[in-house]
Design a protein around this motif. Structure first.
Motif, PDB file in Angstrom:
ATOM      1  N   THR B  70       0.832  -1.205   0.000  1.00  0.00           N
ATOM      2  CA  THR B  70       0.000   0.000   0.000  1.00  0.00           C
ATOM      3  C   THR B  70       0.864   1.251   0.000  1.00  0.00           C
ATOM      4  O   THR B  70       0.592   2.213  -0.720  1.00  0.00           O
ATOM      5  N   GLN B 109      -8.709   0.361  -1.427  1.00  0.00           N
ATOM      6  CA  GLN B 109      -9.142  -0.868  -0.785  1.00  0.00           C
ATOM      7  C   GLN B 109     -10.472  -0.651  -0.070  1.00  0.00           C
ATOM      8  O   GLN B 109     -11.329  -1.518  -0.046  1.00  0.00           O
ATOM      9  N   ASP B 183      -5.694  -1.211  -5.108  1.00  0.00           N
ATOM     10  CA  ASP B 183      -5.185  -1.699  -3.824  1.00  0.00           C
ATOM     11  C   ASP B 183      -6.124  -2.744  -3.242  1.00  0.00           C
ATOM     12  O   ASP B 183      -7.107  -2.410  -2.601  1.00  0.00           O
ATOM     13  N   GLU B 184      -5.808  -3.985  -3.471  1.00  0.00           N
ATOM     14  CA  GLU B 184      -6.635  -5.109  -3.003  1.00  0.00           C
ATOM     15  C   GLU B 184      -8.117  -4.811  -3.175  1.00  0.00           C
ATOM     16  O   GLU B 184      -8.885  -4.882  -2.219  1.00  0.00           O
TER      17      GLU B 184
HETATM   18 MG   LIG Z   1      -2.315  -2.632   2.079  1.00  0.00          MG
END
Ligand SMILES: [Mg+2]
Ligand SMILES: Nc1ncnc2c1ncn2[C@@H]1O[C@H](COP(=O)(O)OP(=O)(O)OP(=O)(O)O)[C@@H](O)[C@H]1O
Lengths: 313, 399
Positions: B70, B109, B183-184
């Motif tokens: 991240t 995310q 991000d994920e």
């Molecule tokens: Mg992360």
């Protein structure tokens, strides 16, 4: 009622904003037993709100006892009381709302940046935040009246503020601050500032900083992100703050009495006070109180509609 | 101000950041990181990271929790400033630029959708900031791309998690950024929706031709979606390559264990001859192709993937050129439909895992049987023997 609804809408409005994505608020439906919990509040409201209001409404229609003493009235339905009260005191009524409006705007302009710095700029720095919040609330530790009297001295003709302003030629040589509209509005602004700043602080504190980052990521510079993201999401706080400032400020009389003069800065609260306690003209005082209440109700309703808090739900 | 922003974006993005719509085939730009380091206090979250993501690539950044993925993305997006190093997009150095001046968009995310705006206004947000004409029409196109045009007037809070995720994707995609950071983004979805979205993401990326940098700690996700995978560990890149390269030829113990499973046998190099390295592993001689060995002297780890190993009856004849260990005893047989997973305990070597496809139906070797394990030398790889052989092992309870 409307005020309560408006203030209550803050919690409801910020719910979705604060909740993480994907979670929904479970619907709460009170069962029969839950209503019992409302009983103490209802009894309290009945005794200390509904009954006085009914008494107030009744008194506002009383007429003097024929041939009676000063302050002696008998029950009647004299609607003319309203007309004559308004005819005599409409300037004070209008002035009250004008002063309250200016004070509210001033408190917003001062209070929002304060709340922003504490809630957003100092996010995560708990010590600094706590200290500044204590400073913000500190005035409450002394009495409202005492603080206003202190202002009277600060703004007095022979105090340094006036002499400094005269030296800077902001004020003419014979100018003064006490007993002016400026002093009254300044006092109102000062006294109600915490009521403005605290709800805004609470709103901004709940603001997800990742939304601000998302604004930057989507090509919005700092100012645009503030205008498009931070400000709209803090609107519940702004609405609460302005109501908590405007409503008490428009009915206030302490500032007008201590910092103003009896004629050109008189506010409606001051008039009601003197009608009640000095002239013992209870029907006029009651009629003005009712008018003030209804006017605030109407203004606040229009404002809450206009501010569009439903936009945030 | 706003005008300057628009110009800044177009400078770096070239044609991509200009006026191409999301479906009209904008193209991505190269992303370069040179010596990028991020320190939080004395802790190095990202340590001297250097990598290049070619334009139009689906690039996956894979690593365990807390390895700095991240933080790396945030530095590319401009939300975090590197302690040192530089970041380039399409050849332009953007290190000193603020987030809103970079031709980059992020799918966060947490989605970070604006709760006070409708879905449509969320998607149009970036377009409006850049004064793109017909922002609303493009936003609608973007919503159509993620198959949510019917939800345009809803608020984010009225959407399911998967729908919010797709809105976040549309909100970033419509800007046709030179680099799209994810991000994920699938982290919160259930397995089925996750697989579906993986396919969708890959389709969109191929369609619009943008450069995607996709952060994940799911190795399967990284392997199925990405053209290039960088395996990250403790702030550094362990290895970078195509999924097949990383899987077939891991160069560190961490990669060997983090990406799929590996059998790693400690041994000592005895000889290097004709492009082959001979290693003594607990008395058995195994060979490793020299170009597949990280180290050709001293202590090494000989590695082989479980599906490359054949189980043979202890008495079966063998060709000389295979790597063979054993005999050992089968201590566990788990049947998994398409394949069966065996654990074989070999005295002096420890337990090896073996995957066998169920070609003949059902498990072919019984629990407790004595077997030997054989595999072709060309599938063998050699790793540095000074590393702990369990580095990067994925805890199966968590996965
Ligand atoms: Mg992360
Ligand atoms: N603002 C910060 N201050 C201090 N340390 C931080 C900060 N942000 C991240 N870190 C640390 O840096 C390291 C890397 O964090 P990062 O968020 O990049 O991990 P990640 O690889 O994204 O992990 P995950 O898969 O769990 O999201 C972590 O150890 C984290 O604790």
């Amino acid at each position: 009622m409307t005020i309560a609804a408006a203030l209550g809408s803050e919690a409801a409005a910020s719910g979705p904003a604060a909740a993480p994505p994907g979670t929904s608020r479970p619907g709460r439906r009170p069962r029969g037993g839950a209503y019992l919990l409302l009983a103490p509040g209802l009894v309290y409201l009945l005794l200390f709100f509904v009954l006085p209001v009914v008494a107030l409404l009744a008194t506002s229609l009383y007429v003097p006892v024929p041939g009676g003493d000063v302050g002696q009235f008998q029950p009647a339905l004299e609607w003319q009381n309203y007309a004559s009260a308004l005819r005599a005191f409409w300037p004070q009524l209008v002035r009250s709302f004008a002063f309250a409006l200016v004070a509210t705007v001033a408190a917003l302009l001062i209070g929002y940046p304060m709340a922003y710095v504490v809630a957003v700029r100092l996010r995560g720095r708990q010590l600094a935040q706590g200290l500044l919040l204590v400073l913000l609330v500190a005035p409450f530790f002394t009495s409202f009246i005492l603080r206003t009297i202190a202002w009277k001295q600060i703004l007095a003709d022979d105090a340094f503020v006036v002499s400094a302003l005269k030296w800077l030629q902001v004020l003419p040589a014979d100018g003064r601050l006490t007993a002016t509209a400026f002093a009254v509005v300044a006092g109102l602004t000062y006294n109600f500032l915490p009521f403005m700043a605290l709800p805004i602080y609470a709103s901004l504190g709940r603001l997800d900083p990742r939304l601000v980052e998302a604004g930057g990521d989507l090509y919005a510079n700092g100012l645009t992100t503030f205008r498009r993201v931070t400000l709209p999401l803090s609107m519940p706080g702004v609405v609460s703050g302005t109501l908590l400032t405007f409503i008490p400020a428009s009915g206030d009389y302490v500032n007008a009495v201590l910092l103003g003069n009896p004629t050109s800065t008189a506010m409606i609260g001051q008039v009601i006070d003197s009608r009640f306690f000095r002239v013992a003209d209870y029907p006029t005082a009651s009629a003005l109180s009712v008018v003030l209440m209804l006017a605030i109700l109407a203004l606040v309703t229009a404002y809450v509609r206009r501010a569009g808090t439903e936009d945030l739900v | 101000m706003a005008h300057g922003t628009t110009t800044g974006v177009q400078d770096a993005a070239g044609p991509a950041g200009a006026t191409d719509g999301p479906t009209s085939g904008g193209s991505g730009a190269d992303l370069g990181l040179v010596g990028v380091t991020k320190a939080f206090g004395s802790y190095l979250a990202v340590d001297d990271l250097t990598l290049t993501v070619p334009a139009g690539t689906f690039f996956a950044l894979l690593g365990p929790s807390g390895c700095g993925k991240t933080t790396t993305l945030r530095m590319v997006a401009g939300l975090e400033h590197p302690t040192s190093g530089s970041i380039t997009i399409g050849g332009t150095d953007v290190t000193a630029r603020r987030a809103h001046q970079r031709p980059v968009n992020t799918v966060f995310q947490s989605y970070a959708l604006f709760p006070h705006l409708t879905v449509l206004e969320n998607v149009a947000f970036g377009l409006r900031r850049r004064r793109v004409p017909d922002a609303v029409a493009r936003a609608r196109d973007g919503l159509a791309l993620v198959e949510l045009p019917h939800l345009a007037d809803r608020r984010p809070a009225q959407l399911s998690g998967g729908q919010q995720q797709r809105v976040a994707l549309a909100r970033a995609l419509v800007n046709s950024p030179a680099v799209l950071l994810l991000d994920e983004p699938l982290g919160a979805l259930d397995l089925k929706l996750r697989r579906q979205m993986q396919v969708e993401l890959k389709r969109i990326q191929t369609e619009v031709g943008l450069t995607f940098v996709h952060v994940t700690h799911d190795q399967e996700e990284a392997m199925t979606m990405a053209d290039q995978v960088a395996v990250m560990n403790a702030g550094r890149i362990e290895q970078l390559g195509t999924p097949a390269e990383l899987y077939e030829l891991p160069r560190t113990v961490f990669v060997a264990n983090f990406l799929g499973q590996s059998n790693l046998l400690p041994g000592r190099v005895r000889e290097v001859r004709d492009g082959w390295v001979g290693v003594d592993v607990g008395g058995t001689r195994l060979v490793v192709p020299q170009d597949r060995a990280v180290s050709t002297h001293g202590d090494v780890l000989v590695g082989v993937r479980p599906e490359k190993i054949h189980l043979l009856p202890a008495d079966e004849e063998l060709s000389d050129d295979a790597n063979v260990v054993g005999p050992g005893r089968v201590t566990d047989v788990s049947f998994a439909g398409v394949s069966t997973q065996y654990q074989v305990e070999v005295p002096g070597l420890g337990t090896l895992g073996v995957f066998a496809q169920n070609l003949a139906g059902g498990a072919q070797v019984a629990l407790g049987a004595q077997v030997r394990l054989a595999w072709a030398p060309r599938f063998t790889f050699g790793l540095d023997g000074s590393t702990d052989a369990s580095d990067g092992v994925v805890d199966l309870d968590r996965a």
